[in-house]
Design a protein around this motif. Structure first.
Motif, mmCIF file in Angstrom:
data_model
loop_
_atom_site.group_PDB
_atom_site.id
_atom_site.type_symbol
_atom_site.label_atom_id
_atom_site.label_comp_id
_atom_site.label_asym_id
_atom_site.label_seq_id
_atom_site.Cartn_x
_atom_site.Cartn_y
_atom_site.Cartn_z
ATOM 1 N N UNK A 174 40.358 32.742 37.037
ATOM 2 C CA UNK A 174 40.762 34.029 37.600
ATOM 3 C C UNK A 174 40.935 35.030 36.470
ATOM 4 N N UNK A 175 40.115 36.086 36.414
ATOM 5 C CA UNK A 175 40.279 37.100 35.364
ATOM 6 C C UNK A 175 41.666 37.735 35.388
ATOM 7 N N UNK A 176 42.245 37.881 36.581
ATOM 8 C CA UNK A 176 43.580 38.477 36.662
ATOM 9 C C UNK A 176 44.617 37.552 36.040
ATOM 10 N N UNK A 177 44.565 36.279 36.377
ATOM 11 C CA UNK A 177 45.510 35.314 35.797
ATOM 12 C C UNK A 177 45.343 35.242 34.282
ATOM 13 N N UNK A 178 44.094 35.217 33.816
ATOM 14 C CA UNK A 178 43.852 35.113 32.376
ATOM 15 C C UNK A 178 44.433 36.297 31.619
ATOM 16 N N UNK A 179 44.465 37.485 32.269
ATOM 17 C CA UNK A 179 44.959 38.690 31.595
ATOM 18 C C UNK A 179 46.460 38.864 31.722
ATOM 19 N N UNK A 180 47.071 38.240 32.734
ATOM 20 C CA UNK A 180 48.498 38.448 32.970
ATOM 21 C C UNK A 180 49.272 37.142 32.841
ATOM 22 N N UNK A 181 49.152 36.277 33.821
ATOM 23 C CA UNK A 181 49.978 35.085 33.871
ATOM 24 C C UNK A 181 49.785 34.119 32.727
ATOM 25 N N UNK A 182 48.562 33.992 32.249
ATOM 26 C CA UNK A 182 48.278 33.003 31.217
ATOM 27 C C UNK A 182 48.997 33.301 29.905
ATOM 28 N N UNK A 183 49.400 34.557 29.699
ATOM 29 C CA UNK A 183 50.141 34.902 28.484
ATOM 30 C C UNK A 183 51.568 34.339 28.513
ATOM 31 N N UNK A 184 52.025 33.978 29.708
ATOM 32 C CA UNK A 184 53.397 33.497 29.838
ATOM 33 C C UNK A 184 53.470 32.009 30.149
ATOM 34 N N UNK A 185 52.341 31.412 30.501
ATOM 35 C CA UNK A 185 52.259 29.972 30.746
ATOM 36 C C UNK A 185 50.962 29.476 30.131
ATOM 37 N N UNK A 186 51.027 28.414 29.436
ATOM 38 C CA UNK A 186 49.812 27.840 28.862
ATOM 39 C C UNK A 186 49.159 26.939 29.896
ATOM 40 N N UNK A 187 48.736 27.576 31.013
ATOM 41 C CA UNK A 187 48.163 26.849 32.134
ATOM 42 C C UNK A 187 46.939 27.586 32.659
ATOM 43 N N UNK A 188 45.896 26.882 33.034
ATOM 44 C CA UNK A 188 44.790 27.537 33.733
ATOM 45 C C UNK A 188 45.227 27.926 35.143
ATOM 46 N N UNK A 189 44.505 28.850 35.728
ATOM 47 C CA UNK A 189 44.858 29.385 37.045
ATOM 48 C C UNK A 189 44.995 28.287 38.094
ATOM 49 N N UNK A 190 44.011 27.381 38.167
ATOM 50 C CA UNK A 190 44.037 26.342 39.195
ATOM 51 C C UNK A 190 45.279 25.463 39.071
ATOM 52 N N UNK A 191 45.694 25.173 37.838
ATOM 53 C CA UNK A 191 46.869 24.334 37.632
ATOM 54 C C UNK A 191 48.144 25.074 38.028
ATOM 55 N N UNK A 192 48.208 26.370 37.728
ATOM 56 C CA UNK A 192 49.372 27.159 38.124
ATOM 57 C C UNK A 192 49.514 27.193 39.646
ATOM 58 N N UNK A 193 48.399 27.383 40.343
ATOM 59 C CA UNK A 193 48.438 27.391 41.799
ATOM 60 C C UNK A 193 48.824 26.010 42.337
ATOM 61 N N UNK A 194 48.351 24.950 41.690
ATOM 62 C CA UNK A 194 48.695 23.598 42.126
ATOM 63 C C UNK A 194 50.199 23.366 41.994
ATOM 64 N N UNK A 195 50.782 23.809 40.890
ATOM 65 C CA UNK A 195 52.217 23.649 40.693
ATOM 66 C C UNK A 195 53.015 24.432 41.732
ATOM 67 N N UNK A 196 52.509 25.598 42.106
ATOM 68 C CA UNK A 196 53.183 26.379 43.141
ATOM 69 C C UNK A 196 53.193 25.626 44.469
ATOM 70 N N UNK A 197 52.089 24.925 44.751
ATOM 71 C CA UNK A 197 52.021 24.153 45.977
ATOM 72 C C UNK A 197 52.953 22.962 45.962
#
Length: 338
Positions: A174-197
């Protein structure tokens, strides 16, 4: 015949299959046995509970092919987003700065972490087999939830929201996740969404930036993702847009996907649905296609049917339809044109 009904614990193995096939970003359908079991049991409790006002209840529906009892889809209603923990979003609004001396006023779009949408009813967990996408089955799976709300209004808020899965590529980036969320978590987008689930979005949201993110400072690919829908989420978006839902200034904080909003009074399947009584009949002179449901709670059923419906008259139903809806002569039903 395809039938919507509440989930049961015996559905767990088939739900695991649906979870494996679901789109990344549908965090309410985790590919985890224990979490799915908890979700099912929570739904069963919600359907059984006597409710006078909307609370933490979660209503989980499955779409079943009655010919072989195979599940081909699922969807949910969370009665109150943010009831037990904050429901976080990103608010996309302009910040205006001005200089009187230079006579300049300039607005800059910025994203701010918020939980403004707490208290709304949330539609989530929409997933349907690919072969049935953009078909009456998709309409049934999505809109049957709205007819359930119409039949049991006291259980829900006066406004409904849903988050549409945002854009990610075929590799799950996810380009959005890579530009925002990834700076605060060392996680790829799919893994972050999996953890949320598996857990919740709260622990991730609390680590997101607490100050506004100025959109022009994001890379262009990330800016392009704001409000952008994943191609596989377009069907869900289009159905609800036809229902009267509209986009607003809120987006998903992980992938930038849009949030849809509607008041109950403006939702087609609620405002335009009609009630009547069932009339078992061996002959049905079909003149139109409808979504039709019973008015039950934990015995809720909904199908697509070709009917000859006249307002104020009993609704003639074939024996097969009566069985699918679990209704008899005189049972209350609700219907709306497909």
């Amino acid at each position: 015949m395809l039938v919507i009904r509440p989930v049961e614990l015996t559905d767990l193995p088939q739900l695991q299959r649906l979870a494996r096939e679901s789109l990344v970003g549908v965090t309410s359908l985790p590919d985890d046995t224990e979490r799915l079991r908890e979700r099912i049991l929570d739904s069963c409790t919600s359907f059984d509970r006597a409710v006078e006002a909307h609370g933490p209840e979660n209503y989980f529906f499955v779409l079943e092919d009655s010919s072989d009892q195979r599940l081909v889809g699922c969807s949910e209603i969370l009665a109150t987003a943010g009831f037990e923990e904050p429901f976080y979003s990103l608010r996309n609004r302009h910040f205006t700065s001005a200089s009187r001396e230079l006579n300049i006023e300039h607005g800059v779009p910025a994203l701010s972490l918020c939980h403004d949408l707490n208290g709304h009813t949330l539609l989530r967990g929409f997933h349907i087999d690919a072969a049935l996408a953009r078909s009456p089955a998709s309409e049934l799976l999505s809109r049957a939830r709205l007819m359930f709300i119409a039949a049991h209004r006291q259980r829900f808020a006066d406004a409904v929201i849903t988050e549409i899965v945002g854009y990610s590529d075929d590799q799950g980036h996810s380009p959005f996740w890579d530009a925002v969320g990834k700076h605060f978590f060392d996680l790829p987008y799919a893994e972050a969404e999996r953890l949320c689930g598996l857990e919740s979005r709260t622990f991730l949201a609390e680590l997101m930036p607490q100050y506004p993110i100025y959109v022009p400072m994001l890379p262009q690919p990330a800016q392009d993702c704001i409000g952008r829908i994943h191609p596989d989420g377009q069907d869900a978006f289009d159905i609800l847009e036809r229902e009267g839902f509209e986009t607003n200034s809120y987006i998903d904080l992980f992938d930038g996907g849009p949030t849809l909003y509607a008041r109950l009074a403006d939702i087609r399947s609620i405002a335009q649905s009609q009630t009547g009584t069932a009339l078992p009949s061996d002959t049905c002179d079909a003149r139109g296609r409808y979504l039709i449901s019973n008015e039950s709670l934990n015995g809720y059923r909904a199908i697509v049917a070709d009917l000859d419906y006249r307002q104020g008259a009993p609704v003639a139903l074939s024996p097969e339809m009566c069985v699918a809806l679990n209704v008899t002569d005189g049972s209350p039903v609700r219907l709306v044109a497909l």
